[in-house]
Design a protein around this motif. Structure first.
Motif, PDB file in Angstrom:
ATOM      1  N   ALA A   1      -4.911  -0.237  -7.330  1.00 32.89           N
ATOM      2  CA  ALA A   1      -4.290   1.150  -7.841  1.00 32.89           C
ATOM      3  C   ALA A   1      -5.419   1.771  -8.935  1.00 32.89           C
ATOM      4  O   ALA A   1      -5.187   3.178  -9.322  1.00 32.89           O
TER       5      ALA A   1
ATOM      6  N   TRP B   1      -9.148   4.470  -6.428  1.00 31.38           N
ATOM      7  CA  TRP B   1      -8.590   5.335  -5.233  1.00 31.38           C
ATOM      8  C   TRP B   1      -9.226   5.044  -4.331  1.00 31.38           C
ATOM      9  O   TRP B   1      -8.246   5.301  -2.817  1.00 31.38           O
TER      10      TRP B   1
ATOM     11  N   ILE C   1      -7.062   2.314  -2.220  1.00 27.63           N
ATOM     12  CA  ILE C   1      -5.412   2.662  -1.791  1.00 27.63           C
ATOM     13  C   ILE C   1      -5.387   2.968  -0.243  1.00 27.63           C
ATOM     14  O   ILE C   1      -4.693   2.407   0.194  1.00 27.63           O
ATOM     15  N   PRO C   2      -5.947   4.088   0.048  1.00 29.66           N
ATOM     16  CA  PRO C   2      -5.888   4.535   1.512  1.00 29.66           C
ATOM     17  C   PRO C   2      -6.165   3.498   2.295  1.00 29.66           C
ATOM     18  O   PRO C   2      -5.722   3.486   3.493  1.00 29.66           O
TER      19      PRO C   2
ATOM     20  N   GLY D   1      -6.134   0.096   2.185  1.00 35.61           N
ATOM     21  CA  GLY D   1      -5.233  -0.915   2.043  1.00 35.61           C
ATOM     22  C   GLY D   1      -3.873  -0.376   2.700  1.00 35.61           C
ATOM     23  O   GLY D   1      -3.240  -1.263   3.450  1.00 35.61           O
ATOM     24  N   LEU D   2      -3.422   1.076   2.479  1.00 32.07           N
ATOM     25  CA  LEU D   2      -2.269   1.616   2.920  1.00 32.07           C
ATOM     26  C   LEU D   2      -2.295   1.551   4.514  1.00 32.07           C
ATOM     27  O   LEU D   2      -1.423   0.991   5.218  1.00 32.07           O
ATOM     28  N   ILE D   3      -3.375   1.870   5.159  1.00 32.41           N
ATOM     29  CA  ILE D   3      -3.558   2.133   6.574  1.00 32.41           C
ATOM     30  C   ILE D   3      -3.629   0.811   7.234  1.00 32.41           C
ATOM     31  O   ILE D   3      -2.762   0.487   8.023  1.00 32.41           O
TER      32      ILE D   3
ATOM     33  N   TYR E   1      -2.410  -2.149   5.837  1.00 35.15           N
ATOM     34  CA  TYR E   1      -1.061  -2.753   5.630  1.00 35.15           C
ATOM     35  C   TYR E   1      -0.046  -2.144   6.660  1.00 35.15           C
ATOM     36  O   TYR E   1       0.501  -2.937   7.309  1.00 35.15           O
ATOM     37  N   LEU E   2      -0.060  -0.850   7.129  1.00 32.07           N
ATOM     38  CA  LEU E   2       0.926  -0.491   8.055  1.00 32.07           C
ATOM     39  C   LEU E   2       0.386  -0.813   9.266  1.00 32.07           C
ATOM     40  O   LEU E   2       1.362  -0.857  10.307  1.00 32.07           O
TER      41      LEU E   2
ATOM     42  N   SER F   1       0.981  -8.530   3.587  1.00 25.77           N
ATOM     43  CA  SER F   1       0.800  -8.570   2.325  1.00 25.77           C
ATOM     44  C   SER F   1      -0.416  -9.644   1.711  1.00 25.77           C
ATOM     45  O   SER F   1      -1.313  -9.183   0.979  1.00 25.77           O
TER      46      SER F   1
ATOM     47  N   ILE G   1      -3.902  -8.365   3.377  1.00 29.14           N
ATOM     48  CA  ILE G   1      -4.338  -7.060   2.662  1.00 29.14           C
ATOM     49  C   ILE G   1      -4.806  -7.564   1.297  1.00 29.14           C
ATOM     50  O   ILE G   1      -5.760  -6.910   0.748  1.00 29.14           O
ATOM     51  N   SER G   2      -4.095  -8.425   0.582  1.00 26.71           N
ATOM     52  CA  SER G   2      -4.539  -8.825  -0.721  1.00 26.71           C
ATOM     53  C   SER G   2      -5.909  -9.697  -0.608  1.00 26.71           C
ATOM     54  O   SER G   2      -6.903  -9.174  -1.440  1.00 26.71           O
TER      55      SER G   2
END
Length: 95
Positions: free
Chosen positions: A2, A5, A8-9, A11-13, A15-16, A29, A32-33
């Motif tokens: 976090a 920046w 973040i995108p 990781g989010l993409i 992850y999903l 999880s 991604i980590s």
């Protein structure tokens, strides 16, 4: 993550995407980590205007993320055993 920046995108993409493919929250999880902590070693290569904080201590930041990833993996040891055994629950709400 976090604090950067840029991660973040990504990781989010990822992850999903992993969640959609594997349907396992714990596996997504963990992956991604590991991925984001590895990517963090390349952050100092980005231009300074790209970051929202100083990357003078980029190696320390990356090592910290790696330590957090290790803690996350250790905390998920029961989930990892279930994944290996094929008993880990899958999510049903994402199709």
């Amino acid at each position: 993550v976090a604090t950067c920046w840029f991660l973040i995108p990504i990781g989010l993409i990822l992850y999903l995407l992993l969640l959609k493919i594997q349907k396992k929250v714990s596996l997504a999880s963990i992956i991604i980590s590991i991925t984001l902590s590895g990517l963090s070693f390349f952050l100092p290569l980005l231009p300074s205007w790209f970051m929202n904080f100083q990357m003078d201590s980029g190696v320390a930041y990356s090592i910290t993320l790696c330590l957090i990833a290790i803690i996350l993996i250790v905390r998920h040891k029961d989930n990892i055993k279930r994944i290996i055994d094929g008993n880990e629950r899958k999510i049903k709400w994402m199709k």
